[in-house]
Design an enzyme around this catalytic site. Structure first.
Site, mmCIF file in Angstrom:
data_model
loop_
_atom_site.group_PDB
_atom_site.id
_atom_site.type_symbol
_atom_site.label_atom_id
_atom_site.label_comp_id
_atom_site.label_asym_id
_atom_site.label_seq_id
_atom_site.Cartn_x
_atom_site.Cartn_y
_atom_site.Cartn_z
ATOM 1 N N LYS A 29 0.831 -1.198 0.000
ATOM 2 C CA LYS A 29 0.000 0.000 0.000
ATOM 3 C C LYS A 29 0.870 1.254 0.000
ATOM 4 O O LYS A 29 0.642 2.195 -0.771
ATOM 5 C CB LYS A 29 -0.902 -0.035 1.239
ATOM 6 N N ARG A 99 -3.049 2.580 8.931
ATOM 7 C CA ARG A 99 -3.334 1.278 8.318
ATOM 8 C C ARG A 99 -2.082 0.432 8.206
ATOM 9 O O ARG A 99 -0.990 0.967 8.020
ATOM 10 C CB ARG A 99 -3.836 1.440 6.871
ATOM 11 N N GLY A 108 -7.656 -8.002 4.777
ATOM 12 C CA GLY A 108 -8.475 -8.119 5.980
ATOM 13 C C GLY A 108 -7.787 -8.776 7.163
ATOM 14 O O GLY A 108 -8.402 -8.991 8.202
ATOM 15 N N MET A 110 -5.083 -7.689 8.883
ATOM 16 C CA MET A 110 -4.604 -6.779 9.923
ATOM 17 C C MET A 110 -5.526 -5.563 9.986
ATOM 18 O O MET A 110 -6.486 -5.476 9.238
ATOM 19 C CB MET A 110 -3.167 -6.401 9.638
ATOM 20 N N ARG A 343 -5.640 0.554 -8.868
ATOM 21 C CA ARG A 343 -5.143 -0.818 -9.074
ATOM 22 C C ARG A 343 -5.629 -1.298 -10.434
ATOM 23 O O ARG A 343 -6.543 -0.705 -11.015
ATOM 24 C CB ARG A 343 -5.649 -1.751 -7.976
ATOM 25 N N HIS A 459 -18.318 -41.069 -27.684
ATOM 26 C CA HIS A 459 -18.924 -40.612 -28.927
ATOM 27 C C HIS A 459 -19.599 -39.255 -28.732
ATOM 28 O O HIS A 459 -19.373 -38.312 -29.489
ATOM 29 C CB HIS A 459 -19.943 -41.662 -29.405
ATOM 30 N N ARG A 565 -11.831 -37.303 -40.358
ATOM 31 C CA ARG A 565 -12.140 -38.707 -40.029
ATOM 32 C C ARG A 565 -13.138 -39.203 -41.070
ATOM 33 O O ARG A 565 -14.329 -38.899 -40.994
ATOM 34 C CB ARG A 565 -12.769 -38.807 -38.651
ATOM 35 N N ARG A 621 -7.692 -38.905 -43.117
ATOM 36 C CA ARG A 621 -7.336 -40.194 -42.540
ATOM 37 C C ARG A 621 -8.237 -41.276 -43.111
ATOM 38 O O ARG A 621 -9.459 -41.130 -43.170
ATOM 39 C CB ARG A 621 -7.494 -40.158 -41.026
ATOM 40 N N SER A 776 1.230 -37.731 -37.214
ATOM 41 C CA SER A 776 0.277 -36.985 -36.393
ATOM 42 C C SER A 776 -0.036 -37.849 -35.174
ATOM 43 O O SER A 776 -0.429 -39.010 -35.313
ATOM 44 C CB SER A 776 -0.994 -36.694 -37.184
ATOM 45 N N GLY A 778 -1.976 -39.404 -32.471
ATOM 46 C CA GLY A 778 -3.376 -39.660 -32.096
ATOM 47 C C GLY A 778 -3.382 -39.974 -30.615
ATOM 48 O O GLY A 778 -3.336 -41.131 -30.199
ATOM 49 N N CYS A 844 -3.398 -34.738 -33.361
ATOM 50 C CA CYS A 844 -4.808 -34.567 -33.705
ATOM 51 C C CYS A 844 -5.738 -35.211 -32.703
ATOM 52 O O CYS A 844 -6.935 -35.245 -32.882
ATOM 53 C CB CYS A 844 -5.094 -35.052 -35.117
ATOM 54 N N TYR A 864 2.479 -28.392 -35.477
ATOM 55 C CA TYR A 864 1.111 -27.886 -35.340
ATOM 56 C C TYR A 864 0.309 -28.733 -34.357
ATOM 57 O O TYR A 864 0.694 -29.864 -34.041
ATOM 58 C CB TYR A 864 0.402 -27.853 -36.702
#
Ligand code: PEP
Ligand code: MG
Length: 888
Positions: A29, A99, A108, A110, A343, A459, A565, A621, A776, A778, A844, A864
């Site tokens: 503070k 303070r 809170g 003190m 702040r 699924h 897919r 695929r 890739s 899986g 993937c 990627y």
């Protein structure tokens, strides 16, 4: 002589002597007040006694305070000079707040004392100076109450009961209705309490008050609650607290006074401009207590135009200094503006994005900083409607957060019904124990999906994520009764047609229509994600099975398709019968006949996807799931057979056909289909299936190239585990490609690669890589096969319990298991690069959309990640955060 001169240690700092960097010495503070002072803000004058002082006090007690007391008096004299007020006397009494303020925030924990300096004399002067006797005595009684509690250790209860008795007697509801005369009586009663409890009168000497208050703050460092808080939050006991002594300013001394809070930008939209509220002739508590309704800050322009202008300048200065949106508390005392606190302001996800993007454009922050200001979790919130987290709602059940977002609708239990009502424009939630490819039409029309079984890669979960629909899966605490068309959650029975809300972000189910917050993918969001792409090393691709998915993926910024897919294309209702024909075929000829019909359809799909992805890579695929998934259900076949028999047609052609199909169903039955006749094993045993698919891909590529578009086709083999599998499949693909090039008299480029989704492919990746131009990961299957957990069973059965018991830290189907699955991936990368240095590497599995898993992919150098289109924005930001080292 100052203590510093005597001992070489400086314990007291004026605001002008400190800065934000001196947090350890001045506390949070104090350092902030000093910083505001330093940059020229109108902060009420004050000084700080350092944390070092606190440490001295803990060692030596009051003796130390006595030794520095002359310096405190000096500092107070400077305050008097700066404010023109007198401490403990005069017409214009100086009041201060005392303070605590530790180097780390301990909210809170003190104590604070306000209005110190009031006594029986100064209160009269304050009444005259303020022209408000009621206010003056109210301030005095607050001070007595706070001081008595904090310094003298008297329970607040004693004062509160006097206060409530007085209000009862006067038939008043609020403290601010109590007149000055009554406050005077209450103050007398308060003083009696102090005398009774301590044996001494309440201290009238402000210097005594000040000394005791400072001591009390130092002592409060070692109260039980403060020590416990530090223990829990790992804060060192040695830090100590500073003490801030600050001039009180009052916003309620007349109509040229006021108080308010404002943000430098709108915290809910992020729009630039002062946003907030104020009250004239009021103090902060009036705003908080809601007794009077505050006015919008724009009204300040009319009421106090100069103050408004000054506030605008302050807001600008603060933003330029702290380089973030600020939440400012201010008070106006007799026409003078004071800034009490500033702040970084809390804000919504939407505002976070806008503020970060705008500030980068304004040149206030650089792009990296802008990107770091928004978390992947916030982006997630922005892409789907969310249940309003502030709403007070009763939770019905909790399952897995399988696909984010919230959906509200009427409960239905059958996919056909979901489709029918959905088409009629009704919002429905499809509730099933589990879903299968047969339910796809219902999933498509439902707003959301709730299943009592299945996990994050069930699924329902995968399809829902693909469609961008909310899903709560594996909600084992609900009991579904399909016969009675109801489900039971605890003691609540939810019937067909009842409205529920599902929260797929948190995995929660609520009864009724919960309030929702709507999503947005606006220009600011796009700008921020473009900045993220510049920071990231990983590209983000998408898992997309249809041209529509592909277009959406592109819209969200995907740089390619990492997984298409193909089996999903066979599950559409008009194609399933042909697929079934292919599966039940007894001879190669029969199979090829069905495949020819499928080829036409597959080609159409690929044309659409290649067109949508013009110029970007598309990874297709080849067929993966076990063949029996495409077969009619055994129970249905048997019951039809039964019917035929009853009708005396047990020997009919239809019956014979059913028997033949049943035989095929039995022949294809597997004890563990996930580890059975699926993936590339199908393509090797029945090469005509893969040949058909590859032909469809390259024919489609030729068509699209002829339209002047650029096709980057990548053919991917599922579930490869050995070099010979990959070699054969590469050979098959090249052979078909050759044929088509000759037939179409066209050259085109393509790549052939492999999924890495069984441990053998990972550890023997140097062999597989000889024939694969890309890999890739899986990770759905790789997690399944590494742990030996069945994807479809684990999550609904024991995984939740494992996580609850702490056997596993997270669900490995959700957050990549670095030690096991991740280790295999790292080995695969290392080994593959030995034989093919430039091999392209991606992921993937579902982990491709999870921020922590993306961070891991970044760390092992993948090129990627690929995830469902709706997760692309989250993944783009995560990839940037991974590169900026913000995801650990
Ligand atoms: C995987 O196993 O991670 C994967 C992407 O394939 P699927 O989920 O279709 O088995
Ligand atoms: Mg797989």
């Amino acid at each position: 002589m100052e203590v510093k001169e005597r001992t070489g240690v400086k314990y007291i700092y004026e605001f002008s002597e400190g800065s934000a960097k001196m947090r350890d010495l001045l506390g949070g503070k104090g350092a902030n007040l000093a910083e505001m002072w330093r940059i020229g803000l109108p902060v009420p004058p004050g000084f700080i006694i350092t944390t070092e002082g606190c440490r001295e006090y803990q060692r030596e007690g009051s003796k130390w305070l006595d030794s520095i007391w002359p310096d405190v008096v000096e500092a107070m004299r400077r305050l008097e000079k700066a404010t023109g007020k007198t401490f403990g006397g005069g017409d214009n009494p100086l009041l201060v707040s005392v303070r605590s303020g530790a180097p780390v925030s301990m909210p809170g924990m003190m104590d604070t004392i306000l209005n110190l300096g009031l006594n029986d004399e100064t209160v009269k002067a304050l009444a005259i100076a303020s022209g408000d006797e009621r206010f003056a005595y109210d301030s005095y009684r607050r001070f007595i109450q706070m001081f008595s509690n904090v310094v003298l250790g008297i329970s607040s209860e004693r004062f509160e009961s006097i206060l409530s008795d007085a209000k009862k007697k006067l038939s008043l509801q609020y403290d601010n209705q109590i007149p000055a005369s009554a406050w005077k009586d209450i103050i007398s009663a308060f003083k009696e309490v102090v005398k009774e409890e301590t044996g001494n009168p309440f201290p009238m000497d402000p210097w005594v008050q000040l000394k005791q208050a400072i001591e009390a703050v130092f002592k409060s460092w070692n109260t039980k609650r403060a020590i416990t808080y530090r223990r829990i939050n790992n804060i060192s006991d040695d830090l100590g607290t500073a003490v801030n002594v600050v001039t009180m300013v009052f916003g309620n001394l007349g109509d040229d006074c006021g108080t308010g809070v404002c943000f430098t930008r709108d915290p809910s939209t992020g729009e630039k401009g002062l946003y907030g509220e104020f009250l004239t002739n009021a103090q902060g508590e009036d705003v908080v207590a809601g007794i009077r309704t505050p006015q919008p800050i724009s009204d300040l322009k009319k009421v106090m135009p100069e103050i408004y202008d000054e506030l605008l300048k302050v807001a600008d200065l603060l933003e330029r200094h702290y380089k973030d949106m600020q939440d400012i508390e201010f008070t106006v005392e007799k026409g003078k503006l004071y800034i009490l606190q500033t702040r970084n302001g809390k804000r919504t996800a939407k505002a976070s994005v806008k503020i970060a993007a705008d500030m980068a454009e304004e040149g206030l922050i650089d792009e990296r900083t802008a990107v770091s200001r928004v978390t992947p979790y916030q982006v997630e919130q922005l892409l789907h409607p969310q249940v309003d987290q502030d709403a007070d709602l009763k939770e019905l059940a909790k399952g897995l957060p399988a696909s984010p977002g919230a959906a509200v609708g009427k409960v239905v239990f059958e996919a056909d019904e979901a489709e029918e009502l959905g088409e009629a424009g009704e919002a429905v939630i499809l509730v099933r124990p589990e879903t299968t490819p047969d339910d796809i039409h219902g999933l498509y029309r439902a707003q959301g999906i709730l299943t009592s079984r299945g996990g994050m890669t069930s699924h329902a979960a995968v399809v829902a994520r693909g469609m961008g629909k909310p899903c709560v899966a594996g909600c084992e605490s609900i009991v579904i009764d399909l016969e009675k068309e109801q489900f039971v959650a605890g003691d609540v029975v939810v019937k067909k047609g009842d409205v529920i809300t599902i929260d797929g972000t948190r995995g929660l189910v609520f009864l009724g229509h919960a309030p929702l917050v709507q999503p947005s993918f606006d220009e600011d969001f796009k700008k921020l994600l473009d900045m993220a792409d510049k920071c990231a090393k990983l590209e983000v691709w998408a898992n997309a099975d249809t041209p529509e998915d592909a277009r959406r993926a592109r819209e969200f910024g995907a740089k390619g398709i990492g997984l298409c897919r193909t089996e999903h294309m066979f599950m559409q209702p008009e194609r399933l019968p042909i697929m079934q024909e292919m599966v039940v075929a007894r001879t190669r000829e029969e199979r090829v006949k069905a495949l020819d019909k499928l080829e036409v359809m597959q080609k159409e799909d690929f044309v659409g996807i290649f067109e949508a992805m013009d110029g970007l890579p598309v990874t297709i695929r080849l067929l993966d799931p076990p063949l029996h998934e495409f077969l009619p259900k055994k129970a249905d076949l048997l019951s039809r057979l039964e019917e035929l028999k009853k009708e005396g047609k047990g020997d009919s052609e239809e019956a014979r056909e059913i028997l033949s199909v049943l035989a095929r169903v039995d022949a294809l039955h597997e004890a563990n289909p996930m580890l059975g006749f699926r993936g590339c094993r199908l393509g090797i045993v029945y090469p005509e299936i893969y040949e058909m698919q590859v032909r469809a891909i390259f024919e489609a590529a030729c068509d699209v190239i002829e339209k002047g578009k650029v096709v980057k086709a990548k053919v991917m083999m599922p579930l490869v585990g050995t070099e010979e599998e990959m070699r054969r499949l590469k050979e098959l693909t090249d052979k078909v490609a050759d044929e088509i090039m000759k037939k179409r008299k066209k050259e085109f480029s393509y790549e052939v690669g492999s999924m890495v989704e069984v441990p053998r492919a990972a550890v023997a990746s140097d062999e597989v890589a000889k024939h694969a131009e890309f890999f890739s990961f899986g990770t759905n299957d790789l997690t399944q096969t590494t742990f030996g957990y069945s994807r479809d069973d684990a999550e609904g059965k024991f995984l939740a319990e494992y996580i609850r018991l702490g056997v596993l830290p997270d669900n490995p189907f959700h957050t990549l298991d670095r030690k096991g699955v991740g280790r295999l991936m790292a080995i695969a990368v290392e080994e593959a690069k030995k034989v093919r240095e430039d091999i392209e590497l991606g992921i993937c599995g579902e982990h491709g959309g999870d921020p922590m898993s993306i961070a891991f992919c970044h760390s092992i150098g993948l090129d990627y990640v690929s995830c469902s289109p709706f997760r692309v924005p989250v993944a783009r930001l995560s990839a940037a955060h991974a590169a900026l080292n913000l995801l650990k």
